[in-house]
Design an enzyme around this catalytic site. Structure first.
Site, PDB file in Angstrom:
ATOM      1  N   ASP A 114       0.787  -1.244   0.000  1.00 19.16           N
ATOM      2  CA  ASP A 114       0.000   0.000   0.000  1.00 19.16           C
ATOM      3  C   ASP A 114       0.817   1.291   0.000  1.00 19.16           C
ATOM      4  OD1 ASP A 114       0.851   0.176   2.705  1.00 19.16           O
ATOM      5  OD2 ASP A 114      -0.981  -0.750   3.449  1.00 19.16           O
ATOM      6  N   HIS A 129       6.537  -7.793  -1.221  1.00 16.33           N
ATOM      7  CA  HIS A 129       5.495  -8.319  -2.107  1.00 16.33           C
ATOM      8  C   HIS A 129       5.056  -7.326  -3.175  1.00 16.33           C
ATOM      9  CE1 HIS A 129       4.353 -11.376   1.295  1.00 16.33           C
ATOM     10  NE2 HIS A 129       5.428 -11.744   0.629  1.00 16.33           N
ATOM     11  N   CYS A 158      -0.522  -1.667 -21.735  1.00 18.23           N
ATOM     12  CA  CYS A 158       0.673  -0.814 -21.677  1.00 18.23           C
ATOM     13  C   CYS A 158       0.497   0.370 -22.640  1.00 18.23           C
ATOM     14  CB  CYS A 158       1.896  -1.643 -22.069  1.00 18.23           C
ATOM     15  SG  CYS A 158       3.409  -0.694 -22.182  1.00 18.23           S
ATOM     16  N   GLY A 198       1.866  -6.693  13.218  1.00 22.70           N
ATOM     17  CA  GLY A 198       0.651  -6.888  12.423  1.00 22.70           C
ATOM     18  C   GLY A 198       0.755  -7.867  11.282  1.00 22.70           C
ATOM     19  N   THR A 199       1.435  -8.990  11.528  1.00 20.07           N
ATOM     20  CA  THR A 199       1.435 -10.041  10.510  1.00 20.07           C
ATOM     21  C   THR A 199       1.081 -11.366  11.166  1.00 20.07           C
ATOM     22  OG1 THR A 199       2.755 -11.301   8.902  1.00 20.07           O
ATOM     23  CG2 THR A 199       3.994 -10.235  10.676  1.00 20.07           C
ATOM     24  N   SER A 200       0.329 -12.204  10.409  1.00 18.89           N
ATOM     25  CA  SER A 200      -0.061 -13.503  10.957  1.00 18.89           C
ATOM     26  C   SER A 200       1.125 -14.464  10.968  1.00 18.89           C
ATOM     27  CB  SER A 200      -1.215 -14.085  10.132  1.00 18.89           C
ATOM     28  OG  SER A 200      -0.862 -14.113   8.772  1.00 18.89           O
TER      29      SER A 200
END
Ligand code: BJW
Length: 254
Positions: A114, A129, A158, A198-200
């Site tokens: 984000d 990622h 494109c 904040g990550t699983s």
């Protein structure tokens, strides 16, 4: 209760102890996940309200899904691009950006696409990622900024060669960029403190990063609203929202 020099001395809180660890660290590596952006209004993937509760990851976040239905996949990313363009970085993003200036020895590796860390002012950010505001032209194999919002035609093409483009993100079953992965591994390998927010901690290879710091004798501080696969390994586990916990630790840093 500890007694010292005849005076009553207060036992350090875990927030204070974590702050001491951070202050004395030579290098700090931070791993963030969707939970850090949740307070900005960006949905997480798993758990209540998570994207994978509503949509099937196999149909939207794999190369096979894109090959089968590029329009569907682009519509999913267009929805998320529109949402992300309307939100702001939150206090947790801002505290990490402040620490980059005040501590000087901290780098962020994020699984998020984000861009909110950068918008909060962090400069040392490794995006594992990818980034939702970039695309790859599949004809020219070229990565470029793609900010059209909302997207006008599906699937977008494109503007240089008319070839099909895809979001510059890493889907399940795809290898991460080896240079980016190497940078992240080196950072967590050389860090004496890893902060995981904040990550699983179930998606690899990202979930492996704090384990490297731990294996090398470093410490891990985990911040999450619930326990994760990493929690048993963590030196400190703070249960709560990222912005609340980072604010509490920050109180002992200044
Ligand atoms: C709060 C909060 C608040 C809420 N405050 N906390 C080894 C073992 C097992 C499997 C594998 C393995 N190695 C590879 C795999 C396969 C796979 C994998 O890991 N699968 C697992 C699910 C089992 N990995 C891959 O496929 C990776 N590729 C790979 O390894 O390639 C190998 C290869 C080599 C050579 C050739 C070919 C291949 C790629 C993984 C890509 C992941 N992609 C996604 C989508 C990115 C684009 C997009 O955004 O659309 O990445 S999936 C999704 O999961 C996204 C995230 O970055 C990632 C991690 O999710 P995250 O951030 O942890 O979010 P959540 O929702 O899971 O958790 C949020 C947390 O926040 C929760 O814990 C909440 O409690 C908490 N929270 N509010 C603090 N306010």
């Amino acid at each position: 209760m500890l007694l010292f020099s005849g005076k009553r001395r207060k036992r350090m809180s875990d927030f204070e102890r974590a702050a001491e660890l951070i202050k004395s660290a030579k290098k700090i590596a931070v791993l963030t996940g969707a939970g850090i952006s949740a307070e900005s209004g960006v949905p997480t993937f798993r758990g209540r309200g998570g994207l994978w509760q509503k949509y099937r990851a196999e149909e939207l976040a794999t190369p096979e899904a894109f090959q089968k239905d590029p329009v569907l996949v682009w519509k999913f990313y267009d929805y998320r691009r529109r949402l992300i363009s309307k939100v702001e970085p939150n206090k947790a993003h801002r505290i990490l950006a402040e620490w980059e200036n005040s501590l000087g020895n901290i780098e962020i590796v994020t699984q998020n696409i984000d861009g909110l860390h950068q918008r909060a002012g962090s400069k040392k950010v490794v995006e594992l990622h990818g980034n939702i505001w970039q695309a790859i032209c599949l004809k020219e194999n070229r990565v470029f900024k793609f900010k059209e919002n909302p997207i006008k035609e599906f699937p977008p093409k494109c503007s240089e060669c008319g070839g099909l483009i895809r979001p510059d993100v890493v889907w399940f079953g795809e290898a991460l960029d080896p240079l980016i992965l190497e940078k992240a591994f080196n950072l967590f390998e050389s860090a004496d403190v890893a902060i995981v927010i904040g990550t699983s901690s179930i998606v690899y290879p990202a979930a492996y990063l704090p384990q490297i710091t731990k294996k090398n004798g470093g410490s891990t501080i985990e911040i999450n609203i619930e326990e994760t696969a990493l929690t048993p390994l963590a030196d400190f586990f703070f249960k709560g929202k990222a912005s609340d916990i980072l604010s509490q630790i920050n109180n002992y840093l200044s």
